[in-house]
Design a protein around this motif. Structure first.
Motif, PDB file in Angstrom:
ATOM      1  N   HIS A   1      -1.489 -13.806  -6.183  1.00 59.01           N
ATOM      2  CA  HIS A   1      -1.692 -12.359  -6.133  1.00 59.01           C
ATOM      3  C   HIS A   1      -2.104 -11.753  -7.480  1.00 59.01           C
ATOM      4  O   HIS A   1      -3.000 -10.896  -7.534  1.00 59.01           O
ATOM      5  CB  HIS A   1      -0.428 -11.676  -5.632  1.00 59.01           C
ATOM      6  CG  HIS A   1      -0.014 -12.095  -4.260  1.00 59.01           C
ATOM      7  ND1 HIS A   1       0.464 -13.350  -3.998  1.00 59.01           N
ATOM      8  CD2 HIS A   1      -0.020 -11.431  -3.074  1.00 59.01           C
ATOM      9  CE1 HIS A   1       0.743 -13.459  -2.710  1.00 59.01           C
ATOM     10  NE2 HIS A   1       0.455 -12.311  -2.130  1.00 59.01           N
TER      11      HIS A   1
ATOM     12  N   GLU B   1       8.191 -10.744   3.155  1.00 56.21           N
ATOM     13  CA  GLU B   1       6.777 -10.405   3.209  1.00 56.21           C
ATOM     14  C   GLU B   1       6.209 -10.297   1.800  1.00 56.21           C
ATOM     15  O   GLU B   1       6.840  -9.729   0.889  1.00 56.21           O
ATOM     16  CB  GLU B   1       6.592  -9.072   3.936  1.00 56.21           C
ATOM     17  CG  GLU B   1       5.140  -8.651   4.089  1.00 56.21           C
ATOM     18  CD  GLU B   1       5.012  -7.311   4.822  1.00 56.21           C
ATOM     19  OE1 GLU B   1       3.891  -6.778   4.860  1.00 56.21           O
ATOM     20  OE2 GLU B   1       6.043  -6.831   5.322  1.00 56.21           O
TER      21      GLU B   1
ATOM     22  N   TRP C   1       4.352  -0.874  -4.370  1.00 54.11           N
ATOM     23  CA  TRP C   1       4.967  -1.608  -5.486  1.00 54.11           C
ATOM     24  C   TRP C   1       4.598  -0.959  -6.820  1.00 54.11           C
ATOM     25  O   TRP C   1       3.504  -0.430  -7.002  1.00 54.11           O
ATOM     26  CB  TRP C   1       4.570  -3.087  -5.468  1.00 54.11           C
ATOM     27  CG  TRP C   1       3.094  -3.385  -5.541  1.00 54.11           C
ATOM     28  CD1 TRP C   1       2.252  -3.630  -4.501  1.00 54.11           C
ATOM     29  CD2 TRP C   1       2.292  -3.486  -6.729  1.00 54.11           C
ATOM     30  NE1 TRP C   1       0.976  -3.874  -4.951  1.00 54.11           N
ATOM     31  CE2 TRP C   1       0.974  -3.797  -6.317  1.00 54.11           C
ATOM     32  CE3 TRP C   1       2.550  -3.356  -8.085  1.00 54.11           C
ATOM     33  CZ2 TRP C   1      -0.071  -3.968  -7.215  1.00 54.11           C
ATOM     34  CZ3 TRP C   1       1.511  -3.517  -8.988  1.00 54.11           C
ATOM     35  CH2 TRP C   1       0.212  -3.823  -8.549  1.00 54.11           C
TER      36      TRP C   1
ATOM     37  N   PRO D   1       3.728  -8.879  -1.193  1.00 52.15           N
ATOM     38  CA  PRO D   1       3.184  -7.553  -1.442  1.00 52.15           C
ATOM     39  C   PRO D   1       1.695  -7.493  -1.175  1.00 52.15           C
ATOM     40  O   PRO D   1       0.992  -8.499  -1.254  1.00 52.15           O
ATOM     41  CB  PRO D   1       3.476  -7.330  -2.941  1.00 52.15           C
ATOM     42  CG  PRO D   1       3.559  -8.707  -3.510  1.00 52.15           C
ATOM     43  CD  PRO D   1       4.154  -9.552  -2.429  1.00 52.15           C
ATOM     44  N   SER D   2       1.227  -6.292  -0.875  1.00 47.17           N
ATOM     45  CA  SER D   2      -0.206  -6.104  -0.658  1.00 47.17           C
ATOM     46  C   SER D   2      -0.852  -5.655  -1.952  1.00 47.17           C
ATOM     47  O   SER D   2      -0.288  -4.843  -2.695  1.00 47.17           O
ATOM     48  CB  SER D   2      -0.437  -5.036   0.418  1.00 47.17           C
ATOM     49  OG  SER D   2      -1.801  -4.657   0.449  1.00 47.17           O
ATOM     50  N   ILE D   3      -2.018  -6.176  -2.248  1.00 45.54           N
ATOM     51  CA  ILE D   3      -2.778  -5.705  -3.408  1.00 45.54           C
ATOM     52  C   ILE D   3      -4.096  -5.077  -2.969  1.00 45.54           C
ATOM     53  O   ILE D   3      -4.988  -4.841  -3.777  1.00 45.54           O
ATOM     54  CB  ILE D   3      -3.032  -6.840  -4.415  1.00 45.54           C
ATOM     55  CG1 ILE D   3      -3.767  -8.004  -3.762  1.00 45.54           C
ATOM     56  CG2 ILE D   3      -1.738  -7.307  -5.042  1.00 45.54           C
ATOM     57  CD1 ILE D   3      -4.193  -9.071  -4.742  1.00 45.54           C
ATOM     58  N   GLY D   4      -4.210  -4.802  -1.668  1.00 43.99           N
ATOM     59  CA  GLY D   4      -5.376  -4.087  -1.183  1.00 43.99           C
ATOM     60  C   GLY D   4      -6.620  -4.917  -1.100  1.00 43.99           C
ATOM     61  O   GLY D   4      -7.733  -4.381  -1.054  1.00 43.99           O
TER      62      GLY D   4
ATOM     63  N   ILE E   1      -5.051   0.156  -2.691  1.00 43.35           N
ATOM     64  CA  ILE E   1      -3.819  -0.623  -2.597  1.00 43.35           C
ATOM     65  C   ILE E   1      -2.855   0.144  -1.698  1.00 43.35           C
ATOM     66  O   ILE E   1      -2.442   1.259  -2.018  1.00 43.35           O
ATOM     67  CB  ILE E   1      -3.204  -0.856  -3.987  1.00 43.35           C
ATOM     68  CG1 ILE E   1      -4.138  -1.709  -4.846  1.00 43.35           C
ATOM     69  CG2 ILE E   1      -1.836  -1.514  -3.871  1.00 43.35           C
ATOM     70  CD1 ILE E   1      -3.638  -1.973  -6.250  1.00 43.35           C
ATOM     71  N   ASP E   2      -2.512  -0.442  -0.570  1.00 42.86           N
ATOM     72  CA  ASP E   2      -1.724   0.287   0.433  1.00 42.86           C
ATOM     73  C   ASP E   2      -0.241  -0.068   0.375  1.00 42.86           C
ATOM     74  O   ASP E   2       0.480   0.066   1.353  1.00 42.86           O
ATOM     75  CB  ASP E   2      -2.271   0.001   1.843  1.00 42.86           C
ATOM     76  CG  ASP E   2      -2.273  -1.490   2.173  1.00 42.86           C
ATOM     77  OD1 ASP E   2      -1.940  -2.290   1.269  1.00 42.86           O
ATOM     78  OD2 ASP E   2      -2.606  -1.833   3.318  1.00 42.86           O
ATOM     79  N   ASP E   3       0.208  -0.527  -0.765  1.00 42.98           N
ATOM     80  CA  ASP E   3       1.595  -0.921  -0.955  1.00 42.98           C
ATOM     81  C   ASP E   3       2.157  -0.094  -2.107  1.00 42.98           C
ATOM     82  O   ASP E   3       1.458   0.184  -3.079  1.00 42.98           O
ATOM     83  CB  ASP E   3       1.653  -2.426  -1.293  1.00 42.98           C
ATOM     84  CG  ASP E   3       3.026  -3.026  -1.063  1.00 42.98           C
ATOM     85  OD1 ASP E   3       3.997  -2.435  -1.559  1.00 42.98           O
ATOM     86  OD2 ASP E   3       3.123  -4.077  -0.407  1.00 42.98           O
TER      87      ASP E   3
END
Length: 461
Positions: free
Chosen positions: A276, A454, A220, A456-459, A216-218
Motif C-alpha cells: 500500500h 480489512e 485513515w 485500508p483504502s488508498i483510492g 481516497i475514500d478512507d
C-alpha cells in the motif's frame, strides 16, 4: 516583598534551549518564578518550519496520545489551537492503520485521542503559549557559552548579536538537546563522571512531502508498517495533514544506504510487508526533495544516579535521555519531564520552603519518568543490535522479543489486547496493564482466530 512575589519560589529562571522540552518547561516555570528567560540559538521562524538545529523536524513525528494529554494539562487551550490549525482530533486505533508481517492490525474505536501534527507545528503552538506570558523573555539567536557558579549554578554566560553577557538566576534548566555541553562543563568543574547508556540500532530516516491522489475514500490519518526481527529491517510511514498534504518516511535499521530520490523511496517502500505505501508514493505528487536523518541512537545520561548534583541546575529532555525517534516518544517524554518539574517544584518547596537540594531531587525523580520509554525503545533495539552484529541475543532479550511478538499476533484478532498494547506504546498506561489475568489469558490463547482485518483504502485500483 509583595504578596505576589512571596507566592513565587524564585525571582528568575533561565531555560537553555527552545525546542519542545525548553518551550514546554518555560511555560510551566511561570507558575514558580517571577521572570523566565528562554535562550535559543536559532531564530524562530514566523510560521511552523524546520529550524537549522532541528533537522529531525523534517521527518515523520508523532505526538503520542500520552503527550497530547500531558500538553493539554499544561496548556488547556491547546485543543482549541489545534482546531484552529485544522488538526482535528482522531481516534488512535481507528484512524491509524498498522501492518505487521503482511497483515493489517484491526480497526476499532478506542476513544484514545490523537492529533496529526508535525514537530514544527507542536513547537509553534508551544511558542505561542510562551509568548503570551509577559513574564517570559525570549532571547533567540543566542549562544550559551558556559554555566556560571562555583558549587551552585547561579547563571549563564551567553552571546547575542556578537555581545557577551551574563544572566543570574535562581534556577537554570538545560534543555539543549542531544548535543548539550553540560556534561563537559560539569565534569570540568569537578562533578563525578555521569554514567551514560547508549544503544544504537543504526536507524536511518528518508522523508519527503507529497500531494496524495484525489479520491481516497478512507478516513485513515496514518499508515505504517512495523519491522519484524530478524527478517524485515525496514518500515514505512505516511501521515495525512488534510486532503492535500502528506509526509512519508522510509525507515531502516542497520545504517542502510538511504534513498535519495523519490523513485528510490518508492522502490524502498516496495520491499515492505504490504504494497500500500509503495503504491501510495507512486501515485502521489512529490512536493519536496528527500531529506535524510541518522542521529537516532538511544542515549541516557543517568544524572539522577550521581552521589551529588549542583544546586541551581536541572537537565531535562533529550539533554538527559534521547530516544530512537522510530518509537515517537521524544515530544511526549519532553512534555512529561516538564510536568514532573512542575510537580516537584511544588512538592519540594512545600516541604523545605527553598530550592536547596531541589536539583538532585528532581534528577532522581526524572529517572522514574524515563524508565518506561527507555525500556520500550530498547525492547526492539537491543535485539536489532544483536541481529545486525551477528551476535546471539541474550536469554532475556529472546524472552522479551517472543513476548512482544506474541502480543502482536494476539492483537490481530483481539481488540482489547490491541487497544491495551497501543495505550502502552503511547505512554498512557503502565506496562503492568498488560499483565492483567484476562489479558494474559488472551495472549496465551493467541486471540480468538477471527477473520483478517480489512486493509485500508488508498483510492487506487
Amino acid at each position: 516583598m509583595t504578596e505576589q512575589m512571596q507566592s513565587f519560589k524564585g525571582a528568575h529562571a533561565i531555560v537553555l534551549g527552545g525546542g519542545i522540552a525548553g518551550l514546554a518547561t518555560a511555560g510551566t516555570l511561570t507558575r514558580h518564578f517571577a521572570e523566565v528567560t528562554l535562550i535559543e540559538r536559532d531564530r524562530y521562524p514566523d510560521r511552523a518550519d524546520v529550524r537549522q538545529h532541528t533537522p529531525h523536524g523534517a521527518h515523520v513525528h508523532i505526538l503520542l496520545a500520552g503527550g497530547l494529554v500531558t500538553l493539554s494539562r499544561l496548556i488547556p487551550e491547546l485543543a482549541s489551537w489545534l482546531d484552529e490549525m485544522g488538526r482535528d482530533e482522531a481516534d488512535l486505533t481507528h484512524h491509524t492503520r498498522v501492518a505487521y508481517e503482511g497483515r493489517w492490525l484491526p480497526r476499532a474505536r478506542s476513544g484514545v485521542p490523537i492529533r496529526p501534527c508535525t514537530r514544527a507545528e507542536v513547537e509553534q503552538l508551544l511558542l505561542r503559549n510562551v509568548r503570551r506570558h509577559a513574564s517570559i523573555r525570549v532571547l533567540d539567536g543566542s549562544t550559551v557559552q558556559s554555566l556560571v557558579g562555583d558549587g551552585r549554578i547561579t547563571g549563564v554566560k551567553f552571546t547575542r548579536e556578537g555581545v557577551s553577557d551574563v544572566l543570574s538566576a535562581d534556577l537554570v534548566v538545560d534543555a539543549m538537546g542531544r548535543g548539550t555541553p553540560s556534561r563537559r562543563w560539569l565534569e570540568a568543574a569537578g562533578l563525578s563522571a555521569v554514567e551514560e547508556l547508549t544503544v544504537d540500532a543504526g536507524v536511518v530516516y528518508a522523508s519527503a512531502w507529497f500531494e496524495p491522489p484525489k479520491g481516497i475514500d478512507d478516513d485513515w490519518v496514518a499508515l505504517a508498517t512495523l519491522p519484524a526481527i530478524p527478517r524485515e529491517p525496514h518500515m514505512g510511514v505516511a501521515i495525512r495533514f488534510g486532503p492535500d498534504r502528506m509526509l512519508c518516511s522510509a525507515i531502516g535499521y542497520g545504517s542502510p544506504r538511504p534513498p535519495r530520490t523519490i523513485d528510490e523511496m518508492a522502490h524502498r517502500m516496495e520491499a515492505l510487508c504490504v504494497p500500500h505505501l509503495a503504491r501510495l508514493v507512486r501515485a502521489s505528487k512529490a512536493t519536496s526533495d528527500v531529506v535524510v536523518y541518522a542521529n537516532t541512537q538511544n542515549r541516557w545520561r543517568r544524572w539522577g544516579r550521581l552521589p551529588r548534583f549542583p544546586d541551581g541546575l536541572v537537565i531535562i529532555g533529550d539533554a538527559v535521555c534521547s530516544l530512537n525517534p522510530r518509537y515517537g516518544q521524544g515530544m511526549t517524554v519532553a512534555s512529561l519531564g516538564a510536568e514532573r518539574l512542575d510537580r516537584e517544584l511544588d512538592a519540594h518547596f512545600a516541604r523545605h520552603g527553598n530550592l536547596t537540594g531541589f536539583s538532585h531531587r528532581f534528577q532522581r525523580s526524572l529517572e522514574a519518568v524515563l524508565a518506561v520509554p527507555w525500556q520500550i525503545a530498547l525492547m526492539e533495539d537491543r535485539s536489532w543490535v544483536s541481529v545486525l552484529s551477528g551476535a546471539a541475543p541474550s536469554p532475556l532479550s529472546k524472552l522479551v522479543l517472543a513476548g512482544s511478538q506474541r502480543v502482536l499476533q494476539t492483537a490481530f484478532s483481539d481488540i482489547d489486547t490491541y487497544i491495551r498494547f497501543m495505550r502502552l506504546a503511547h505512554l498512557l498506561d503502565a506496562p503492568t496493564r498488560m499483565l492483567a489475568p484476562r489479558t494474559l489469558a488472551r495472549i496465551a490463547r493467541g486471540g480468538h482466530r477471527a477473520g483478517e482485518p480489512e486493509a485500508p483504502s488508498i483510492g487506487l485500483a
